[in-house]
Write a protein that holds these residues in place. Structure first.
Motif, short mmCIF file in Angstrom:
data_model
loop_
_atom_site.label_atom_id
_atom_site.label_comp_id
_atom_site.label_asym_id
_atom_site.label_seq_id
_atom_site.Cartn_x
_atom_site.Cartn_y
_atom_site.Cartn_z
N SER A 81 29.41 49.49 32.35
CA SER A 81 30.72 50.06 32.65
C SER A 81 30.63 51.56 32.89
CB SER A 81 31.72 49.79 31.50
OG SER A 81 33.03 50.12 31.87
N GLY A 82 29.48 51.99 33.43
CA GLY A 82 29.28 53.41 33.69
C GLY A 82 30.23 53.97 34.72
N ALA A 86 33.29 51.06 40.79
CA ALA A 86 32.25 50.48 41.65
C ALA A 86 32.29 48.96 41.60
CB ALA A 86 30.87 50.98 41.23
N VAL A 87 32.58 48.39 40.43
CA VAL A 87 32.68 46.93 40.31
C VAL A 87 33.83 46.42 41.16
CG1 VAL A 87 33.15 45.03 38.72
CG2 VAL A 87 31.66 46.90 38.00
N LEU A 106 25.65 39.48 45.29
CA LEU A 106 26.17 40.41 44.29
C LEU A 106 27.60 40.05 43.90
CD1 LEU A 106 25.49 42.92 42.64
CD2 LEU A 106 26.26 44.32 44.57
N LYS A 107 28.42 39.73 44.88
CA LYS A 107 29.79 39.31 44.61
C LYS A 107 29.82 38.05 43.74
CE LYS A 107 32.25 41.11 48.71
NZ LYS A 107 33.57 41.50 48.17
N ALA A 108 28.92 37.10 44.04
CA ALA A 108 28.86 35.86 43.27
C ALA A 108 28.45 36.14 41.83
CB ALA A 108 27.87 34.89 43.92
N GLN A 109 27.51 37.06 41.63
CA GLN A 109 27.08 37.42 40.28
C GLN A 109 28.23 38.01 39.47
OE1 GLN A 109 23.67 40.02 40.54
NE2 GLN A 109 22.53 38.56 41.82
N LEU A 110 29.04 38.83 40.13
CA LEU A 110 30.18 39.44 39.44
C LEU A 110 31.23 38.40 39.08
CD1 LEU A 110 30.62 42.78 41.42
CD2 LEU A 110 29.66 42.46 39.15
N GLN A 111 31.39 37.40 39.92
CA GLN A 111 32.34 36.33 39.61
C GLN A 111 31.86 35.52 38.42
OE1 GLN A 111 35.31 35.84 40.92
NE2 GLN A 111 35.13 37.48 42.42
N GLU A 172 39.51 45.92 35.02
CA GLU A 172 39.83 46.71 36.20
C GLU A 172 40.41 48.06 35.78
OE1 GLU A 172 42.46 44.26 38.47
OE2 GLU A 172 40.95 42.70 38.81
N VAL A 173 40.59 48.93 36.77
CA VAL A 173 41.18 50.23 36.49
C VAL A 173 42.58 50.06 35.89
CG1 VAL A 173 41.97 52.39 37.51
CG2 VAL A 173 39.82 51.37 38.28
N MET A 174 43.37 49.15 36.47
CA MET A 174 44.71 48.86 35.95
C MET A 174 44.61 47.68 34.98
SD MET A 174 46.97 49.53 39.39
CE MET A 174 45.86 48.66 40.50
#
Length: 292
Positions: A81-82, A86-87, A106-111, A172-174
């Motif tokens: 979470s640096g 970016a995420v 990369l998108k799949a890994q984040l999901q 997320e940011v929000m």
């Protein structure tokens, strides 16, 4: 949009060092997702002397921030979470270019958000939650109510992030929009703190009790990354844990995590004779019968 941005990114598509290029458009003026720019361009490269560089441009009245980041730096941001935005750029970004399906993977890994990475993120935020909570508690005792209020706000933010992580999502940011949809109890706690008509000192007193309860309920989940490390060996000194490569991301909050776990009987504390009379070194041991 790709045609609009082409002069900025085109040369990178011809470089074998480039893994992927994405862009994110602002959905509203002064959007935090795009750092108040109209467009974010993210260029991911294999390696570079500088792991992250950025530049600002303007074209046809549109402001653009270009971020060029190495794969290693990006992975670090994702895992620790640096740099939270970016995420979101990767999840929400439109792919302009990718080499060998890198960005789609990369998108799949984040999901999927693998368990090991999720546990690391939870312990990072659990440590920051504890530190903010203890600072708020101390400031309240000193009568510094405005500063205590600020620290409770920090604690609630980390509680929100921990809540989202427990549900298997990236914060997320929000983040409070996410919490509202997945844990109404935590969201109502935040609302109560923001909207209550209680006097400030009473509001802080009640919130300290509530946050303390929430922390206790999340202790095992929040500290799981550390506890699993500690289970690989019978006992650990603080120095050994601090230099362990897998605790690096929360090393600054490791002491407060250990103190909380020991105080609440999740760890045994062992006193070992050290140099000098009546001087003992403390070591820590994970308990098999710790509270659940």
């Amino acid at each position: 949009m790709e045609k609009f941005l082409r002069p900025v990114y085109e040369r990178y598509t011809k470089d074998v060092n480039t893994l992927g290029i994405l862009y994110v458009e602002s959905v509203r003026p002064h959007s935090p997702l795009t750092e108040n720019f109209d467009l974010i361009l993210l260029i991911i490269i294999e390696e570079a002397d500088n792991p992250w560089c950025a530049a600002h441009y303007e074209k046809a009245g549109e402001t653009i921030e270009v971020n060029i980041v190495t794969k290693t730096q990006l992975t670090s941001w994702i895992d620790t979470s640096g740099y939270r935005r970016a995420v979101e750029w990767i999840i929400n970004g439109n792919i302009i270019f990718e080499r060998n399906g890198y960005v789609k993977q990369l998108k799949a890994q984040l999901q999927n958000f693998p368990r090991k990475k999720r546990n690391l993120r939870k312990t990072i935020d659990f440590g920051k939650l504890l530190k903010s909570f203890y600072e708020a508690k101390q400031l309240y005792k000193l009568g510094e109510h405005k500063d205590a209020y600020s620290k409770i706000m920090n604690a609630l933010q980390y509680l929100a992030r921990l809540t989202v992580l427990e549900k298997g999502y990236y914060p997320e940011v929000m983040v409070w929009n996410q919490v509202k949809n997945i844990d109404i109890e935590v969201y109502k706690l935040f609302e109560e703190f923001m909207l209550s008509d209680e006097e400030l000192d009473k509001k802080i007193e009640l919130m300290l009790l509530a946050v303390d309860f929430m922390i206790n309920n999340r202790a095992i989940s929040g500290a799981l990354h550390l506890l699993e490390i500690m289970e690989t060996k019978d006992e650990w000194s603080y120095a050994e844990l601090k230099k362990h490569p897998d605790t690096k991301a929360y090393a600054l909050d490791l002491s407060v995590i250990l103190s909380y776990l020991a105080e609440n009987n999740y760890l045994d504390v062992i006193r070992k004779v050290s140099n000098g009379d009546n001087l003992f070194e403390l070591t820590y041991k994970a308990r098999n019968d710790s509270p659940s």
